[in-house]
Design a protein around this motif. Structure first.
Motif, PDB file in Angstrom:
ATOM      1  N   ALA A  70     -16.032  22.033   8.501  1.00 36.90           N
ATOM      2  CA  ALA A  70     -15.465  22.883   9.560  1.00 36.90           C
ATOM      3  C   ALA A  70     -14.040  22.465   9.884  1.00 36.90           C
ATOM      4  O   ALA A  70     -13.183  23.316  10.149  1.00 36.90           O
ATOM      5  CB  ALA A  70     -16.346  22.826  10.801  1.00 36.90           C
ATOM      6  N   VAL A  76     -26.069  26.039   6.419  1.00 38.61           N
ATOM      7  CA  VAL A  76     -26.320  24.841   5.611  1.00 38.61           C
ATOM      8  C   VAL A  76     -27.767  24.405   5.742  1.00 38.61           C
ATOM      9  O   VAL A  76     -28.427  24.066   4.747  1.00 38.61           O
ATOM     10  CB  VAL A  76     -25.357  23.703   6.016  1.00 38.61           C
ATOM     11  N   LEU A 127     -26.242  16.039   7.174  1.00 39.20           N
ATOM     12  CA  LEU A 127     -25.905  17.467   7.097  1.00 39.20           C
ATOM     13  C   LEU A 127     -24.946  17.860   8.207  1.00 39.20           C
ATOM     14  O   LEU A 127     -23.988  18.604   7.971  1.00 39.20           O
ATOM     15  CB  LEU A 127     -27.172  18.323   7.154  1.00 39.20           C
ATOM     16  N   CYS A 128     -25.186  17.363   9.415  1.00 37.96           N
ATOM     17  CA  CYS A 128     -24.276  17.662  10.536  1.00 37.96           C
ATOM     18  C   CYS A 128     -22.903  17.038  10.305  1.00 37.96           C
ATOM     19  O   CYS A 128     -21.874  17.687  10.546  1.00 37.96           O
ATOM     20  CB  CYS A 128     -24.871  17.164  11.852  1.00 37.96           C
ATOM     21  N   PHE A 150     -18.364  26.948  13.251  1.00 34.78           N
ATOM     22  CA  PHE A 150     -19.061  25.718  12.882  1.00 34.78           C
ATOM     23  C   PHE A 150     -20.567  25.872  13.064  1.00 34.78           C
ATOM     24  O   PHE A 150     -21.350  25.457  12.209  1.00 34.78           O
ATOM     25  CB  PHE A 150     -18.544  24.541  13.715  1.00 34.78           C
ATOM     26  N   SER A 153     -21.426  16.234   7.429  1.00 36.52           N
ATOM     27  CA  SER A 153     -20.696  16.945   6.373  1.00 36.52           C
ATOM     28  C   SER A 153     -20.269  18.331   6.832  1.00 36.52           C
ATOM     29  O   SER A 153     -19.196  18.815   6.461  1.00 36.52           O
ATOM     30  CB  SER A 153     -21.542  17.035   5.109  1.00 36.52           C
ATOM     31  N   SER A 154     -21.071  18.982   7.676  1.00 40.26           N
ATOM     32  CA  SER A 154     -20.691  20.289   8.207  1.00 40.26           C
ATOM     33  C   SER A 154     -19.487  20.180   9.137  1.00 40.26           C
ATOM     34  O   SER A 154     -18.615  21.058   9.139  1.00 40.26           O
ATOM     35  CB  SER A 154     -21.870  20.926   8.947  1.00 40.26           C
ATOM     36  N   PHE A 205     -21.924  28.020  10.338  1.00 37.66           N
ATOM     37  CA  PHE A 205     -21.907  27.264   9.084  1.00 37.66           C
ATOM     38  C   PHE A 205     -23.030  26.230   9.051  1.00 37.66           C
ATOM     39  O   PHE A 205     -23.704  26.071   8.033  1.00 37.66           O
ATOM     40  CB  PHE A 205     -20.536  26.581   8.919  1.00 37.66           C
ATOM     41  N   LEU A 206     -23.265  25.551  10.166  1.00 37.71           N
ATOM     42  CA  LEU A 206     -24.332  24.554  10.242  1.00 37.71           C
ATOM     43  C   LEU A 206     -25.704  25.206  10.062  1.00 37.71           C
ATOM     44  O   LEU A 206     -26.561  24.692   9.325  1.00 37.71           O
ATOM     45  CB  LEU A 206     -24.275  23.801  11.573  1.00 37.71           C
TER      46      LEU A 206
END
Length: 148
Positions: free
Chosen positions: A114, A131, A106-107, A124, A109-110, A127-128
């Motif tokens: 970003a 997510v 997840l990190c 970022f 892909s974030s 957004f994280l």
């Protein structure tokens, strides 16, 4: 007269003697529902969170296998969980390696999103958080509630 191969019955309170009394003297193992050493949910949560920081004890190879086969052949992962449910009476794994790998992906892909969206550092972070809490946990809770 008692021979040397005969033994006198000795009463005990072990889980096996309890299982024999519950199952009518059957020599089969105790069903998991009758086990005396079952942990509470709080004890399981504490044990799981304590293992979350012990990376050397995590089985990343098996967790990565599960992630890969969730895309390729989910029936194999389901079968594995079904066998675990039959043997340990729990669907969940004791090992938090899957959670650690999921967090890493997840990190990663974030970070990729970003960079593509040209977000700043705080963009970022927002957004994280979105997510993790909305896309992953929130939608997961919603889907689990609907299908319950």
């Amino acid at each position: 007269m008692q021979t040397k191969y005969q033994t006198s019955p000795i009463p005990s309170r072990s889980p096996s003697s309890l299982s024999n009394s519950l199952r009518g003297g059957s020599p089969l193992p105790v069903p998991v529902a009758y086990r005396l050493d079952c942990m509470t949910a709080a004890a399981k949560r504490y044990k799981y969170l304590r293992r979350l920081v012990k990376f050397r004890q995590m089985d990343f190879e098996f967790a990565f296998w599960q992630m890969l086969y969730l895309f390729i052949a989910p029936q194999k992962v389901y079968r594995n969980f079904h066998y675990r449910k039959q043997t340990k009476s729990q669907f969940a794994r004791d090992d938090p390696a899957f959670l650690v790998l999921l967090s890493f992906w997840l990190c990663a892909s974030s970070v990729g999103f970003a960079l593509v969206l040209q977000l700043g550092f705080w963009g970022f972070v927002k957004f994280l958080v979105y997510v993790i809490f909305v896309d992953c946990i929130g939608v997961g809770l919603l889907i689990a509630t609907v299908f319950w």
